[in-house]
Scaffold this motif. Structure first.
Motif, short mmCIF file in Angstrom:
data_model
loop_
_atom_site.label_atom_id
_atom_site.label_comp_id
_atom_site.label_asym_id
_atom_site.label_seq_id
_atom_site.Cartn_x
_atom_site.Cartn_y
_atom_site.Cartn_z
N LYS A 15 0.83 -1.21 0.00
CA LYS A 15 0.00 0.00 0.00
C LYS A 15 0.86 1.25 0.00
CE LYS A 15 -3.93 -0.13 0.24
NZ LYS A 15 -4.96 -0.22 -0.81
N LEU A 16 1.98 1.20 0.71
CA LEU A 16 2.88 2.35 0.75
C LEU A 16 3.46 2.63 -0.63
CD1 LEU A 16 4.16 4.31 2.88
CD2 LEU A 16 6.12 2.77 2.89
N LEU A 17 3.91 1.58 -1.31
CA LEU A 17 4.48 1.73 -2.64
C LEU A 17 3.41 2.20 -3.63
CD1 LEU A 17 6.89 1.50 -4.51
CD2 LEU A 17 6.46 -0.97 -4.71
N LEU A 21 3.57 5.60 -5.94
CA LEU A 21 3.49 5.56 -7.41
C LEU A 21 2.30 6.36 -7.94
CD1 LEU A 21 4.40 1.80 -8.02
CD2 LEU A 21 5.83 3.81 -8.44
N VAL A 22 1.17 6.32 -7.21
CA VAL A 22 0.01 7.11 -7.62
C VAL A 22 0.34 8.59 -7.58
CG1 VAL A 22 -2.31 7.84 -6.91
CG2 VAL A 22 -1.74 5.41 -6.99
N LYS A 23 1.06 8.99 -6.54
CA LYS A 23 1.45 10.40 -6.43
C LYS A 23 2.39 10.81 -7.56
CE LYS A 23 2.98 13.90 -3.17
NZ LYS A 23 3.48 14.21 -1.82
N ASP A 342 -1.79 15.94 1.48
CA ASP A 342 -1.41 15.02 0.42
C ASP A 342 -0.35 14.04 0.92
OD1 ASP A 342 -1.77 14.08 -2.14
OD2 ASP A 342 -0.24 15.37 -3.02
N ILE A 343 -0.59 13.46 2.10
CA ILE A 343 0.35 12.52 2.70
C ILE A 343 0.32 11.20 1.93
CG2 ILE A 343 1.07 11.39 4.84
CD1 ILE A 343 1.06 14.47 4.91
N ILE A 344 1.50 10.65 1.64
CA ILE A 344 1.58 9.42 0.85
C ILE A 344 1.25 8.19 1.69
CG2 ILE A 344 3.13 7.89 -0.43
CD1 ILE A 344 4.65 10.35 -1.33
N GLY A 345 1.82 8.08 2.87
CA GLY A 345 1.61 6.87 3.66
C GLY A 345 2.31 6.94 5.00
N PHE A 346 2.60 5.75 5.55
CA PHE A 346 3.17 5.62 6.88
C PHE A 346 4.61 5.12 6.79
CE2 PHE A 346 -1.35 4.87 6.89
CZ PHE A 346 -1.82 5.66 7.92
N ASP A 380 6.05 13.81 3.49
CA ASP A 380 5.25 12.90 2.68
C ASP A 380 4.74 11.70 3.47
OD1 ASP A 380 5.39 14.38 0.35
OD2 ASP A 380 7.20 13.37 -0.36
N PHE A 381 5.44 11.36 4.57
CA PHE A 381 5.10 10.15 5.31
C PHE A 381 4.84 10.47 6.78
CE2 PHE A 381 7.65 8.79 1.71
CZ PHE A 381 6.90 7.75 1.20
N ILE A 382 3.86 9.77 7.37
CA ILE A 382 3.58 9.91 8.80
C ILE A 382 4.67 9.19 9.59
CG2 ILE A 382 2.00 9.20 10.64
CD1 ILE A 382 -0.31 9.69 8.71
N LYS A 383 5.30 9.89 10.53
CA LYS A 383 6.38 9.33 11.32
C LYS A 383 5.99 9.25 12.79
CE LYS A 383 9.94 10.90 8.08
NZ LYS A 383 11.18 11.68 7.89
#
Length: 449
Positions: A15-17, A21-23, A342-346, A380-383
């Motif tokens: 899901k992260l990848l 890629l969608v972004k 517009d966060i991409i993921g975790f 871009d990522f939740i930390k």
């Protein structure tokens, strides 16, 4: 927009990848197994295939060869967690466009994909606004039912599909925060009553003195404070579905009134002598054991059987570990839309923290946590630094048992888990509280067959 088929059984990594890629203006279809990939490629065409080396039902190189034979024009990139030169050479010899070792950085992924696509059509440029609209389509429904992949989720979905077309009364049982109202709405939306009202009522918020007025309505002047006529929930739901949440909180007197209305399908507003016929479907929910309440005399047995023609268990987040990142990703999409982010993921660290947390508040707690973290995240990522403090104060109880702890005697713990799971690696991974991918890595590290 180039279309990529991403084949990877590590859900959180996949899901992260996908988000990344969608972004970057790629259209991505994901498959968690070779079987899913075969179905996907039959339904639509792809510009590139990105597949993991180790899949639960196939070897990545074998699957790649299969696809290259059937679709020689589609470039295939092989991913693996093992930096093995021999494997890389074998992959290239079998037709791989390229090979990439995990962990890899985002720039490396883009470079490999761009190079692999050079021989096909030129990459299309997609306006930023269009890219954002594609992302938001997945979260534009406030009460969308999210389909999980765990055994518990599949059973839940099967029960919803079975009971929805009927008019049976449904009792949804589950802990607080597990999404019982979402289940009820899903049943309504798949029923023959979907074009009529869905009325949700929190029984715990209704004072027993006002319950009759709330359920059945009242006439102006029928009691002190009745300054105008009021339509009750039953009449408002006429032709549709009435959802009574936490029905166990109703007083015994209110239970009698409710039972009479359900039996006769007629209601009488407070202060009126006129009966009104109602055609409604009843769905109820509780986090209590109503059978025990019946035994204790706190809940009427006849009402219990009236509302429980079919029961559905709403599983807790602890019972659907495989769904954790599926829900987290969905809530992230909602938070992005609501907060204009517009966060991409975790980050991998956050995924690990999530997987080791007990989630006493279930899906409601997960949603609140993700929304808060989305608001605080600047990159871009939740930390981990944006997570609530309780994530660092509470450790998963299982780690205190020692039975399957990986902190000490790791090899022995893995062997013990495999033995208990009768060598079923998926079950062993669940016992160890790790992903199948992590288990495969550790099996190779310790040379465990």
């Amino acid at each position: 927009m180039p279309k990529i088929l991403l084949i990877e059984d590590d859900i959180s990594f996949c899901k992260l990848l996908e988000k990344f890629l969608v972004k970057k203006a790629y259209e991505v279809t994901i498959a968690f197994s070779a079987a899913e990939a075969r179905l996907a490629i039959k339904k639509e065409s792809f510009d590139l295939i990105l597949t993991d080396l180790r899949l639960p039902d196939s070897d990545g190189i074998g699957l790649m060869s299969e696809f290259k034979t059937a679709y020689p024009e589609i470039p295939v990139i092989l991913m693996t967690g093992y930096s093995d030169v021999n494997t890389a050479v074998k992959a290239i010899k079998n037709g791989a466009a390229d090979y990439i070792s995990k962990p890899f950085n985002p720039d490396e992924v883009l470079l490999v994909i761009t190079n692999a696509l050079k021989s096909s059509e030129t990459e299309e440029e997609i306006p930023v606004k269009e890219k954002k609209s594609v992302k938001k389509q997945t979260a534009n429904t406030e009460n969308e039912f999210v389909k999980g992949i765990s055994v518990a989720s599949k059973k839940l979905l099967d029960h919803i599909h079975l009971v929805s077309p009927t008019d049976m009364s449904v009792l949804i049982i589950g802990e607080s925060g597990t999404g019982k109202e979402i289940i009820a709405k899903s049943i309504h939306q798949q029923s023959l009553r979907k074009n009529n009202n869905f009325i949700a009522v929190d029984c715990g918020a209704i004072p027993k003195e006002l319950a009759a007025s709330e359920f059945f309505g009242h006439l102006k002047g029928s009691f002190t404070g009745a300054i105008s006529d009021k339509m009750g929930y039953f009449e408002a739901a006429n032709g549709g579905t009435l959802f009574l949440d936490e029905i166990g909180n109703l007083s015994y007197e209110n239970q009698i009134q409710l039972l009479r209305a359900l039996q006769e399908r007629k209601i009488k507003p407070v202060g009126s002598n006129k009966e009104i016929n109602v055609d409604i479907r009843i769905i109820t929910a509780t986090n209590e054991d109503l059978r025990e309440a019946v035994k204790n005399g706190d809940f009427r047995e006849d009402l219990y059987h009236r509302i429980n023609e079919f029961s559905i268990q709403s599983p807790s987040l602890k019972d659907r570990d495989e769904d954790l990142m599926v829900f987290a990703d969905y809530f992230l999409e909602k938070a992005n839309q609501q907060l204009n982010k517009d966060i991409i993921g975790f980050s991998p660290e956050v995924v690990t923290i999530f997987q080791n947390y007990n989630w006493p508040g279930n899906l409601r707690e997960l949603q609140n946590c993700v929304k808060r973290a989305t608001l605080l995240t600047q990159g871009d990522f939740i930390k981990s630094d944006v997570l609530p403090v309780e994530f660092f104060q509470i450790q998963k109880q299982q780690t205190n048992n020692g039975d399957f702890s990986l902190s000490e005697n790791e090899k022995e713990a893995i062997i013990h888990a495999l033995s208990k799971a009768q060598n079923n690696k998926s079950e062993a991974a669940k016992l160890l509280k790790i992903t199948r991918k992590t288990l495969y890595n550790k099996l190779k590290h310790y040379n465990i067959d």
